[in-house]
Structure formats: C-alpha cells, structure tokens
Design an enzyme around this catalytic site. Structure first.
Site, mmCIF file in Angstrom:
data_model
loop_
_atom_site.group_PDB
_atom_site.id
_atom_site.type_symbol
_atom_site.label_atom_id
_atom_site.label_comp_id
_atom_site.label_asym_id
_atom_site.label_seq_id
_atom_site.Cartn_x
_atom_site.Cartn_y
_atom_site.Cartn_z
ATOM 1 N N GLY A 9 1.006 -1.232 0.128
ATOM 2 C CA GLY A 9 -0.493 0.197 -0.443
ATOM 3 C C GLY A 9 0.321 1.359 -0.161
ATOM 4 N N SER A 11 1.149 3.705 -2.488
ATOM 5 C CA SER A 11 0.382 4.190 -3.446
ATOM 6 C C SER A 11 0.294 6.026 -3.318
ATOM 7 C CB SER A 11 -0.703 4.208 -4.197
ATOM 8 O OG SER A 11 -1.760 4.144 -3.018
ATOM 9 N N SER A 12 0.206 5.809 -1.625
ATOM 10 C CA SER A 12 -0.528 7.243 -0.958
ATOM 11 C C SER A 12 -0.147 7.317 0.610
ATOM 12 C CB SER A 12 -1.872 7.880 -0.862
ATOM 13 O OG SER A 12 -2.884 6.727 -0.284
ATOM 14 N N SER A 131 -1.744 -1.292 12.369
ATOM 15 C CA SER A 131 -2.672 -1.120 13.004
ATOM 16 C C SER A 131 -3.447 -0.063 13.115
ATOM 17 C CB SER A 131 -2.873 -2.150 14.134
ATOM 18 O OG SER A 131 -4.433 -2.137 14.560
ATOM 19 N N TYR A 145 -14.179 -2.212 10.732
ATOM 20 C CA TYR A 145 -13.052 -1.255 10.493
ATOM 21 C C TYR A 145 -12.580 -1.206 12.224
ATOM 22 C CZ TYR A 145 -9.031 1.055 10.518
ATOM 23 O OH TYR A 145 -7.966 2.067 10.556
ATOM 24 N N LYS A 149 -9.081 -4.235 13.291
ATOM 25 C CA LYS A 149 -7.809 -3.941 13.499
ATOM 26 C C LYS A 149 -7.561 -4.890 15.160
ATOM 27 C CE LYS A 149 -6.131 -1.301 10.678
ATOM 28 N NZ LYS A 149 -5.657 -1.760 9.356
#
Length: 269
Positions: A9, A11-12, A131, A145, A149
């Site tokens: 992950g 990309s940002s 997390s 969500y 986590k």
C-alpha cells in the site's frame, strides 16, 4: 549488503511516506499498490514498485518472488495496506464486511505466510503490522473496521509468540487519525453504505465532526518514522504509538470503558 523491506500500500499516505523514508535510510525498498499510476515518481527515486492486489495470492507471490530473486533475503515486511469500511452494522452489506476482513486481516496473513520461510531460514526478520488505535477504541459506524484492527492486534501477538524463537518479531503500530485520505474514504464509504431514509444518516455528520475534534495532527511523514523505529529497534516493543494522546486513548478505552463511553457520547453530540 543493504537491508530489504517490503511495504504494501505505497501509493499514498503512510505507506508512501514510509517507502521514501526507508529508502533515505539506505534500505532497498520493494512495494506496490493497485493504483500503479501513483507509483511512477517512487520508481524514479529508486523504489522497486509493481502493481499489487494484497487479496490476490498470485499478485502477492509475484512480489515476494521478485524480491528474493533480486536480493536473496527479506529483512522487514510492513503490512500497511488497508482501508475503512464504515457504515451502520444494521445496513453494511455482508459482502462489504467480508471485503474489509480480506484486505485488513486475511491479506496480512497471506503475504506473511510467504515471507516467513525466508526469514526463518536466515534466522532474523521483522513483521510490522499497521493497525490503528481503532483496534482498542471504537465509534459508531466503524464496527467492521474496529473488528479487523482488533483482530490484527491479536493475530500479531500470537504470531510473535510463535516466531520469536526463530529470531523473528511481529509488532504493531497503532496510529490515530492522521492528515491523509483515510478519514475521507471511511466517511465516503459510510455514506455509500446507508440505506435510503436510513435512521443512522445523522451519525455520519456527527462522526465527521468528531474526527475533526480528536485529530492528533500526525502527518504521514511523522508516522513513517514510527514505522522505521518499529522495524529497526534492537529490542522491539509490542505496540508503537505516534503520540501520548493516541496511547492515552487506548489506555482509557481498555482500563476505563465507562469513562471512554462517556467521552465518546460527549464528542458525538
């Protein structure tokens, strides 16, 4: 020989900042994301990038195999890819809830399973699982969500108890709200998951207001340094936080649940 890190992950946000920071510290950085058009400038700065869908085993295996073929070893895996599937528990489609677990938890296990044999063979390695303080605290609309986590935290602790004897450690970084795209995506998902004439529609606006009240102001660049500490500490801790505020919220939620609920109710008014 340079240390090697895989970051999912990138990309940002935090993942992107971490890729740049680890590269600056002398690591060979490998990573990917679904939005390859956002990886071009990272590649220009010497970061090894490729298209990556963390829920696709072939895609993940391709990344791990590429790293091993070029470097022969993997020192650190940072499981950063994730998102927030927000919405009322009564209304979120179960398919969306399953997708949340696929990305935030099962995908973490999938890539870790592929990396562990190499780390075990070399007798060292660090698994850093990104997390959230949301693994211990909670708010309306974040049920799925929070569940992922909380599950990730427990999964990491169990993994650490299993692989510690091989010289491998599994640790958790728990950011709070940050200056990134995360909250915008979570709130957009919450609105998408509302049914027509939903009795929960007012909670989205209240949650957006609450996010603004408790924002710790952490930037992605600041959190990248926390990632680095978690990856390189000689004696790693089980949990890493950016600020005392983030850590304090977790302590209150876990040790004083009634107090936490009262504060939450006040913030949601």
């Amino acid at each position: 020989m340079a240390n090697v890190v895989i970051i999912t992950g990138i990309s940002s946000g935090m993942g992107r900042a971490a890729a740049l920071y680890f590269k600056k510290q002398g690591f060979e950085v490998y990573g990917g994301a679904r939005r390859v058009e956002r990886l071009v400038d990272l590649q220009e700065q010497g970061i090894h990038t490729q298209k990556l869908d963390v829920t696709d085993k072939l895609s993940v295996r391709g990344l791990v195999d590429h790293v091993i073929s070029e470097e022969g070893h993997i020192d650190v895996l940072i499981n950063n890819a994730g998102y927030g599937e927000y919405g009322p528990l009564e209304e979120v489609p179960i398919e969306n809830a399953k997708r949340q677990f696929d990305v935030n938890l099962f995908a973490v296990d999938q890539i870790t399973q592929l990396v562990l044999p190499f780390m075990r063979h070399q007798g060292s390695g660090r698994i850093v699982n990104i997390s959230s303080i949301a693994g211990d605290i909670y708010s309306p609309l974040g049920g799925w969500y929070h569940a992922t986590k909380a599950g990730l935290n427990m999964w990491s602790d169990v993994l650490d108890s299993e692989v510690h004897r091989f010289g491998i450690r599994s640790v958790v970084v728990q950011p709070g709200l940050t200056k990134s795209e995360w909250s915008t995506i979570a709130l957009n998902n919450a609105r998408k998951n509302l049914l027509d004439d939903s009795p929960y529609s007012d909670l989205v606006d209240k949650l957006e207001d609450m996010f603004g009240k408790i924002n710790t102001g952490a930037t992605s660049e600041e959190l990248a340094k926390v990632f680095y500490q978690a990856a390189t500490d000689v004696r790693p801790k089980r949990r890493y936080y950016h600020s005392i505020v983030d850590h304090g919220m977790v302590v209150i939620a876990r040790s004083m649940p009634n107090t936490y609920r009262a504060v939450l109710n006040r913030l949601m008014k």
